[in-house]
Design an enzyme around this catalytic site. Structure first.
Site, PDB file in Angstrom:
ATOM      1  N   LYS A  31       0.811  -0.992  -0.128  1.00  0.00           N
ATOM      2  CA  LYS A  31      -0.521  -0.325   0.535  1.00  0.00           C
ATOM      3  C   LYS A  31       0.701   0.697   0.217  1.00  0.00           C
ATOM      4  O   LYS A  31       1.744   1.619   0.478  1.00  0.00           O
ATOM      5  CB  LYS A  31      -1.102  -0.600   1.293  1.00  0.00           C
ATOM      6  CG  LYS A  31      -2.397   1.287   1.244  1.00  0.00           C
ATOM      7  CD  LYS A  31      -2.917   0.715   2.570  1.00  0.00           C
ATOM      8  CE  LYS A  31      -3.921   1.913   2.727  1.00  0.00           C
ATOM      9  NZ  LYS A  31      -4.776   2.065   3.766  1.00  0.00           N
ATOM     10  N   SER A  34      -9.631   1.283   3.073  1.00  0.00           N
ATOM     11  CA  SER A  34      -8.611   2.456   1.954  1.00  0.00           C
ATOM     12  C   SER A  34      -7.571   1.688   1.356  1.00  0.00           C
ATOM     13  O   SER A  34      -7.361   2.059   0.268  1.00  0.00           O
ATOM     14  CB  SER A  34      -7.851   3.464   2.374  1.00  0.00           C
ATOM     15  OG  SER A  34      -6.964   3.451   3.819  1.00  0.00           O
ATOM     16  N   SER A  75      -9.100  -1.084   7.255  1.00  0.00           N
ATOM     17  CA  SER A  75      -9.546  -0.551   6.084  1.00  0.00           C
ATOM     18  C   SER A  75      -8.664  -1.029   4.973  1.00  0.00           C
ATOM     19  O   SER A  75      -7.911  -2.168   4.289  1.00  0.00           O
ATOM     20  CB  SER A  75      -7.584   0.746   5.584  1.00  0.00           C
ATOM     21  OG  SER A  75      -8.990   1.624   5.612  1.00  0.00           O
TER      22      SER A  75
END
Ligand code: GLN
Length: 491
Positions: free
Chosen positions: A82, A157, A181
């Protein structure tokens, strides 16, 4: 050995294969890059994809190390990271204009551990800007699409990491989880995501959103792979003052195998307040799997009325911490560089922050500053902290009688692009079942439970601090029940 489907094979299978023939790592990486070339334009999981040549060079070195007899836990495995996790020499943007050109001079501890174990990082994945959101649509660059239905969001996210796994563009991934997330996109893409106990995985090098809630979490397509990845990254780190002190590493993969063969009976609490307000077909899928689990294990319904305040408490705490954490983006220490000649500090600061941050981030900074302002602190922030404490007390009590709590991961199916982002209440209420684990510092896992029509649904298990082994075990039981029903998206 017969030829593996490199793209959808589990890391566990790949590693066995590579151990007997290390040169296969290069064929595997070629297959992953071919897959990326085929699907990435549709899915858009990556903000930064590393070049094939660079990754191959790194892999050649891994092959050499393997041949010299080194024991590498993740030899040659392609990992997607990420884009809020620092990678030395690789741009780390947080999906924000503010950090569009930021290249960290150091690796996050989790990344360093990945590299030491022989994993290859193939790219940095898309996310909501500064991890604020649940759809990947607040990214300053582009939204990621759900490989199960390109008109829908992959969740967020950590949506890029989940989409990359589901689309076969990586074999393992790292996400981060402040209020769901990792688990939200796992649920929406039929992948597995674990939010570890607060302090189990080092936050060093993770760009902060709300520091008392943030954790890096392992993501994969199978439970065993999540166990494998967790074993590599869950190490005490003196560079993170909140890292839990402990000696050495835990082999979660081995512990999982042990539990799967001894098959202890779990005591599972079903918190009734957390099973309300679900979309009907989501509820049906979840109950079908829960009923089967409860057929073999002991389940009991419990009531924790204070859970209704979890969501407001989460958003108050997260925004308050965010407003303070994001103060460092002033264009001098971090952030956009703008022309400063002949301009006052306030002009420069204003331009940097107006241009650098997107709407959702600005909104949260403003709300966070308000929440912390004189006169309002007592009304919002202090009360939210009280709710947090009470929740912790209530769940501590539940965990005295039960091993785990079972709950939905997401109350809804993945929304269409544009559907949730335009309705803040819809966007925030998606997190109703995930924020509790962050507020109380507990680990929680989302596991694919099945499909509602053609869309993935995830079931969540949450346990007391450091109960990761049991969560993985519960996850593996769900996986076993679903055996045969391969969850591969149509893309
Ligand atoms: N959706 C939640 C938020 O926007 C959680 C995000 C996260 O876990 N990073 O705050």
């Amino acid at each position: 050995m017969t030829k593996l489907d490199y793209v959808y094979a589990s890391a566990t299978e790949l590693l066995t294969y590579f151990r007997s023939d290390p040169d296969k790592i290069l064929d595997y990486l070629e297959a992953i890059y071919d897959r990326i070339r085929k699907v990435e334009a549709k899915v858009r999981s990556y903000i930064t994809l590393r070049s094939r040549e660079e990754v191959e060079r790194e892999a050649e070195n891994v092959v050499k190390r393997l041949k010299q007899g080194e024991d590498l836990a993740l030899a040659g495995i392609a990992v997607a990271v990420k884009d809020n996790i620092s990678t030395r020499g690789i741009r780390t943007t947080c999906a924000s204009r503010m950090l569009e050109n930021y290249v960290p001079p150091y690796d996050a501890t989790a990344v360093k551990l990945l590299k030491e174990s022989g994993a290859v990082i193939i790219g940095k994945t898309n996310m909501d800007e500064f991890a604020m959101g649940s759809t990947t649509e607040t990214s300053a660059f582009f939204p990621t699409r759900n490989p199960w239905d390109l008109e829908r969001v992959p969740g967020g996210s950590s949506g890029g990491s989940a989409a990359a796994l589901a689309a076969g563009e990586a074999s393992l991934a790292l996400g981060s989880d402040t209020g769901g997330s990792v688990r939200c996109p796992a649920a929406f893409t039929a992948t597995v995501g674990l939010k570890p106990t607060y302090g189990l995985v080092s936050r060093f090098g993770l760009i902060a959103y709300a520091s008392s809630l943030d954790q890096i979490g392992p993501m994969a397509r199978t439970i065993a792979d999540v166990a494998l990845l967790l074993s590599v990254i869950a190490v005490h780190d003196p560079k993170d003052s909140t890292s839990i002190p402990r000696n050495g590493k835990t082999d979660y993969y081995f512990k999982l195998e042990e539990l799967m063969s001894s098959r202890p009976r779990l005591r599972i609490a079903v918190v009734k307040e957390l099973w309300r307000g679900l979309e009907e077909d989501v509820e049906r899928v979840l109950h079908r799997i829960l009923d089967r689990i409860c057929g073999e294990h002991t389940c009991d319904e419990v009531s924790i009325p204070i859970t209704r305040y979890a969501l407001p408490a989460y958003y108050i705490i997260a925004m308050a911490e965010a407003s303070s954490n994001l103060a460092r983006y002033d264009g001098l220490r971090y952030g956009l560089h703008v022309d400063v000649e002949g301009r006052s500090w306030i002009e420069v600061f204003t331009e940097v922050r107006s241009r650098g941050f997107g709407f959702e981030v600005k909104k949260r900074i403003a709300l966070g500053a308000f929440i912390l302002s004189a006169g309002y602190q007592e009304q919002y922030y202090i009360r939210a902290l009280r709710v947090r404490r009470l929740l912790k007390n209530e769940f501590d009590r539940v965990f005295k009688r039960f091993d785990l709590v079972a709950l939905p991961s997401m109350p809804i199916k993945p929304p269409r692009l544009g559907e949730a982002i335009t309705d803040p209440i819809k966007l925030y209420t998606m997190d109703i079942d995930t924020v509790i684990a962050n507020l109380i510092g507990s680990p929680a896992i989302s596991v694919p439970a099945g499909l509602a029509a053609t869309l993935p649904v995830g079931i969540q298990f949450m346990g007391p601090p450091l109960s990761e082994e049991k969560l993985l075990y519960a996850g593996a039981l769900v996986e076993e029940l679903r055996r045969g029903a391969a969850l591969k998206p149509p893309i």
